[in-house]
Design an enzyme around this catalytic site. Structure first.
Site, PDB file in Angstrom:
ATOM      1  N   HIS A 293       0.831  -1.204   0.000  1.00  0.00           N
ATOM      2  CA  HIS A 293       0.000   0.000   0.000  1.00  0.00           C
ATOM      3  C   HIS A 293       0.865   1.253   0.000  1.00  0.00           C
ATOM      4  CE1 HIS A 293      -3.190  -2.794   1.271  1.00  0.00           C
ATOM      5  NE2 HIS A 293      -4.021  -1.887   0.807  1.00  0.00           N
TER       6      HIS A 293
ATOM      7  N   LYS B 261      -0.505   4.713   4.659  1.00  0.00           N
ATOM      8  CA  LYS B 261      -1.315   3.715   5.379  1.00  0.00           C
ATOM      9  C   LYS B 261      -0.754   3.480   6.772  1.00  0.00           C
ATOM     10  CE  LYS B 261      -3.703  -0.679   4.912  1.00  0.00           C
ATOM     11  NZ  LYS B 261      -4.963  -0.067   5.412  1.00  0.00           N
TER      12      LYS B 261
HETATM   13  N1  NDP Z   1     -12.622  -1.505   3.237  1.00  0.00           N
HETATM   14  C1  NDP Z   1     -12.161  -0.929   2.129  1.00  0.00           C
HETATM   15  O1  NDP Z   1     -12.554  -1.258   0.993  1.00  0.00           O
HETATM   16  C2  NDP Z   1     -11.159   0.168   2.278  1.00  0.00           C
HETATM   17  C3  NDP Z   1     -10.767   0.566   3.523  1.00  0.00           C
HETATM   18  N2  NDP Z   1      -9.947   1.634   3.703  1.00  0.00           N
HETATM   19  C4  NDP Z   1      -9.714   2.026   5.082  1.00  0.00           C
HETATM   20  O2  NDP Z   1     -10.393   3.256   5.318  1.00  0.00           O
HETATM   21  C5  NDP Z   1      -9.726   3.995   6.336  1.00  0.00           C
HETATM   22  C6  NDP Z   1      -9.469   5.423   5.847  1.00  0.00           C
HETATM   23  O3  NDP Z   1      -8.548   5.397   4.786  1.00  0.00           O
HETATM   24  P1  NDP Z   1      -8.101   6.756   4.054  1.00  0.00           P
HETATM   25  O4  NDP Z   1      -9.304   7.441   3.488  1.00  0.00           O
HETATM   26  O5  NDP Z   1      -6.988   6.391   3.159  1.00  0.00           O
HETATM   27  O6  NDP Z   1      -7.534   7.587   5.298  1.00  0.00           O
HETATM   28  P2  NDP Z   1      -7.527   9.166   5.528  1.00  0.00           P
HETATM   29  O7  NDP Z   1      -6.620   9.408   6.687  1.00  0.00           O
HETATM   30  O8  NDP Z   1      -7.277   9.872   4.243  1.00  0.00           O
HETATM   31  O9  NDP Z   1      -9.048   9.491   5.965  1.00  0.00           O
HETATM   32  C7  NDP Z   1      -9.599   9.295   7.238  1.00  0.00           C
HETATM   33  C8  NDP Z   1     -10.428  10.506   7.537  1.00  0.00           C
HETATM   34  O10 NDP Z   1     -11.149  10.304   8.747  1.00  0.00           O
HETATM   35  C9  NDP Z   1     -11.054  11.492   9.507  1.00  0.00           C
HETATM   36  N3  NDP Z   1     -11.345  11.274  10.916  1.00  0.00           N
HETATM   37  C10 NDP Z   1     -10.505  10.855  11.901  1.00  0.00           C
HETATM   38  N4  NDP Z   1     -11.160  10.849  13.091  1.00  0.00           N
HETATM   39  C11 NDP Z   1     -12.423  11.275  12.841  1.00  0.00           C
HETATM   40  C12 NDP Z   1     -13.555  11.511  13.671  1.00  0.00           C
HETATM   41  N5  NDP Z   1     -13.539  11.289  14.982  1.00  0.00           N
HETATM   42  N6  NDP Z   1     -14.685  11.987  13.092  1.00  0.00           N
HETATM   43  C13 NDP Z   1     -14.739  12.221  11.762  1.00  0.00           C
HETATM   44  N7  NDP Z   1     -13.675  12.026  10.921  1.00  0.00           N
HETATM   45  C14 NDP Z   1     -12.542  11.550  11.460  1.00  0.00           C
HETATM   46  C15 NDP Z   1      -9.618  11.967   9.246  1.00  0.00           C
HETATM   47  O11 NDP Z   1      -9.444  13.322   9.623  1.00  0.00           O
HETATM   48  P3  NDP Z   1      -7.959  13.837  10.008  1.00  0.00           P
HETATM   49  O12 NDP Z   1      -7.066  13.474   8.869  1.00  0.00           O
HETATM   50  O13 NDP Z   1      -8.153  15.313  10.157  1.00  0.00           O
HETATM   51  O14 NDP Z   1      -7.580  13.142  11.293  1.00  0.00           O
HETATM   52  C16 NDP Z   1      -9.552  11.761   7.736  1.00  0.00           C
HETATM   53  O15 NDP Z   1     -10.095  12.854   7.030  1.00  0.00           O
HETATM   54  C17 NDP Z   1      -8.469   3.180   6.669  1.00  0.00           C
HETATM   55  O16 NDP Z   1      -8.730   2.373   7.802  1.00  0.00           O
HETATM   56  C18 NDP Z   1      -8.271   2.325   5.420  1.00  0.00           C
HETATM   57  O17 NDP Z   1      -7.541   1.147   5.664  1.00  0.00           O
HETATM   58  C19 NDP Z   1      -9.462   2.342   2.653  1.00  0.00           C
HETATM   59  C20 NDP Z   1      -9.790   1.982   1.381  1.00  0.00           C
HETATM   60  C21 NDP Z   1     -10.671   0.867   1.072  1.00  0.00           C
HETATM   61  O1  LIG Z   2      -5.669   2.035   3.495  1.00  0.00           O
HETATM   62  C1  LIG Z   2      -5.947   1.795   2.299  1.00  0.00           C
HETATM   63  O2  LIG Z   2      -5.671   2.581   1.386  1.00  0.00           O
HETATM   64  C2  LIG Z   2      -6.652   0.559   1.977  1.00  0.00           C
HETATM   65  N1  LIG Z   2      -7.101  -0.151   2.985  1.00  0.00           N
HETATM   66  C3  LIG Z   2      -7.831  -1.358   2.909  1.00  0.00           C
HETATM   67  C4  LIG Z   2      -7.053  -2.469   3.595  1.00  0.00           C
HETATM   68  O3  LIG Z   2      -6.509  -2.239   4.692  1.00  0.00           O
HETATM   69  O4  LIG Z   2      -7.002  -3.565   3.054  1.00  0.00           O
HETATM   70  C5  LIG Z   2      -8.337  -1.678   1.542  1.00  0.00           C
HETATM   71  C6  LIG Z   2      -7.487  -1.222   0.398  1.00  0.00           C
HETATM   72  O5  LIG Z   2      -6.487  -2.170   0.154  1.00  0.00           O
HETATM   73  C7  LIG Z   2      -6.927   0.175   0.584  1.00  0.00           C
END
Ligand code: NDP
Ligand SMILES: O=C(O)C1=N[C@H](C(=O)O)C[C@H](O)C1
Length: 266
Positions: A155, A159
């Site tokens: 990744h 991450k």
């Molecule tokens: N299941 C799936 O298909 C996938 C899962 N993921 C998962 O999704 C999650 C997020 O990934 P990603 O978008 O890359 O991460 P980011 O850090 O870009 O986004 C997370 C967001 O959540 C915000 N946040 C944190 N705490 C709070 C809160 N208490 N209330 C509201 N918002 C909050 C952060 O704000 P701030 O930065 O200001 O702290 C940030 O804007 C990870 O766990 C990732 O592994 C990602 C892609 C696909």
């Molecule tokens: O953090 C990410 O970006 C992603 N998180 C998910 C994971 O932990 O598997 C899904 C995807 O691979 C992207």
């Protein structure tokens, strides 16, 4: 279906806003960020690079949840467990993509699922969930004495959790195929003089760097041959489209904890 995106300014948050906007039958009714975020008060559509949507980013989830049918949550475990409680109070669907949840976090989410319809998956794409079904089948067909299973993921540099949620999902599928518990048979890290590989274990390796959206391979390594089952995500939009599909599926479904394989019928 009226949806709220929490973590609206994040990589996935912005992608989810675009996916909701593009999906017939779904509309954005709220967007939430953490208290103190510089994005509070901005228009969610503008932030996500689409037209203004007249949805202001808020730091107060409860009133936003009260006017919604579902919440899309790709944030952090500490926020997701709180949102699960609020979604249960509001009796709305909660789609959880957040990874890195501990056993204690998962217990809170399971408790919330007594009142809310929750779909939780480490990966919302069709491809990965199909891959999981194939991994389960391959692990069942190939004897643990003959084939070792290793899960490799890579990744982007931002991450924060490892192994990825997808790697663990694929590990669970392999363990399911072998009818063993992953928790009792996984090797999450190797370092130093580890000794030879223990038969029947499922190993994990995590790489981090650059802008990689998400690469996963499950390697079934035998003597003289290797089967490699892989998925390469090229765009976060596929996770977001999966999450919106899960929300539409969950709408008016009875409370419980569901997976993406339930949504996709795999
Ligand atoms: N299941 C799936 O298909 C996938 C899962 N993921 C998962 O999704 C999650 C997020 O990934 P990603 O978008 O890359 O991460 P980011 O850090 O870009 O986004 C997370 C967001 O959540 C915000 N946040 C944190 N705490 C709070 C809160 N208490 N209330 C509201 N918002 C909050 C952060 O704000 P701030 O930065 O200001 O702290 C940030 O804007 C990870 O766990 C990732 O592994 C990602 C892609 C696909
Ligand atoms: O953090 C990410 O970006 C992603 N998180 C998910 C994971 O932990 O598997 C899904 C995807 O691979 C992207």
């Amino acid at each position: 279906m009226g949806l709220v995106v929490v973590g609206a300014a994040g990589r996935m948050g912005r992608t989810l806003i675009r996916a909701v906007h593009e999906t017939p039958g779904a509309s954005l009714v709220g967007a939430v960020e953490r208290e103190g975020s510089p994005f509070i008060g901005q228009d969610a559509g503008m932030l996500a690079g689409v037209e203004p949507l007249d949805v202001t980013i808020s730091d107060d989830p409860l009133p936003v949840f009260a006017r919604a049918d579902g919440v899309l949550d790709f944030t952090v475990p500490s926020a997701t467990t709180v949102f699960a409680g609020y979604a249960a109070q509001a009796r709305i669907a909660h789609i959880i993509g957040t990874t890195g949840c501990s056993d204690a976090d998962d217990a809170k989410i399971a408790a919330a699922a007594r009142h809310a319809t929750i779909v939780k998956s480490g990966n919302m794409s069709l491809g990965v969930n199909l891959l999981a079904a194939l991994v389960e089948q391959a692990a069942k067909a190939l004897d643990a004495g003959d084939f070792d299973i290793e899960v490799l993921e890579m990744h982007h540099r931002h991450k924060v959790d490892a192994p990825s949620g997808t790697a663990l999902l694929l590990g669970e599928a392999a363990a399911g195929g072998r009818a063993v518990a992953l928790s009792q048979n996984s090797v999450r890290v190797r370092d130093g003089h580890t000794g030879p590989r223990e038969e029947g274990t499922i190993g994990f390796a995590s790489l981090r760097g650059g802008s990689v959206v998400g690469d996963h391979s499950v390697i079934l390594a035998g003597t003289g041959e290797r089967i490699v089952l892989s998925h390469h995500a090229e765009d976060r939009a596929l996770f977001a489209r999966g999450a919106v599909k899960a929300a539409l599926w969950a709408h008016d479904r009875k409370p419980g904890l569901y997976s993406m394989r339930d949504v996709l019928g795999l």
